[in-house]
Design an enzyme around this catalytic site. Structure first.
Site, short mmCIF file in Angstrom:
data_model
loop_
_atom_site.label_atom_id
_atom_site.label_comp_id
_atom_site.label_asym_id
_atom_site.label_seq_id
_atom_site.Cartn_x
_atom_site.Cartn_y
_atom_site.Cartn_z
N ASP A 124 0.79 -1.30 -0.21
CA ASP A 124 -0.33 0.10 -0.34
C ASP A 124 0.13 1.13 0.55
O ASP A 124 1.68 0.48 0.50
CB ASP A 124 -0.76 0.56 1.50
CG ASP A 124 -2.18 -0.97 0.98
OD1 ASP A 124 -2.57 -1.86 0.13
OD2 ASP A 124 -2.43 -1.63 2.19
N ASP A 140 -7.55 -1.49 -3.76
CA ASP A 140 -7.70 -1.10 -3.29
C ASP A 140 -9.29 0.58 -4.57
O ASP A 140 -10.24 -0.62 -3.58
CB ASP A 140 -7.68 -0.46 -2.22
CG ASP A 140 -6.61 -1.36 -1.72
OD1 ASP A 140 -7.28 -2.61 -1.42
OD2 ASP A 140 -5.57 -1.12 -0.84
#
Length: 169
Positions: A124, A140
């Site tokens: 991320d 995401d």
């Protein structure tokens, strides 16, 4: 009268878009690994948006940490459901937005699945520091946008009786 489409005019763009989104997600994650790992991050908009490297072994907010098998199974189910729906969608323009939902969800699930299988965690790197939102990635975004769009479409565009194509015969 709505225009009918051919199978190829629906499936090829869907496959191409899915692969493009997966590729963009994986390329961005490789760049994050190369340029952000081991740094304190890069502020793009001071106090608002940063690029910040995180190895996520769970879900948002650190939930279910180290439950990789659960997330792998969930990703496979999401991909299978998206493909099942996409393939069964009638070849009419009316269902183009649902095709987009399937592409977004499949691409996002696949992008994070690749990370979990290859690395054991998800990379991320996008962080809204203004609201201290959990660090996230392109995959995401795909899943969330796809799911949000699905909810909006189900409440505003499509009627229950328009989903007869999902019945197993």
């Amino acid at each position: 009268m709505r225009e009918k489409k051919s199978c190829i005019s629906c499936f090829v763009p869907g496959v191409f878009c899915t692969l493009f989104l997966i590729g963009a997600d994986q390329a961005a994650k490789l760049l994050a690994c190369k340029y952000l790992r081991g740094t304190s991050g890069i502020s793009l908009i001071s106090g608002v948006f940063e690029l910040y490297y995180v190895e996520n072994r769970g879900a948002a907010f650190g939930m279910l940490t180290n439950r990789q098998l659960l997330f792998v199974v969930i990703a496979f189910v999401m991909i299978a459901a998206a493909v099942f729906i996409y393939v069964r969608l009638p070849l009419e323009e009316h269902y183009d937005l649902l095709r987009m939902v399937c592409v977004l969800i499949a691409a996002g699930a696949a992008g994070n699945l690749i990370d979990r299988l290859a690395r054991g965690y998800v990379v991320d790197f996008l962080y809204f520091s203004l609201i201290d939102f959990p660090v996230f990635n392109i995959a995401d975004c795909c899943v969330c946008i796809g799911a949000g769009l699905a909810v909006v479409l189900l409440f505003t565009v499509y009627k229950t009786e328009e989903f007869g194509f999902l019945k197993l015969r």
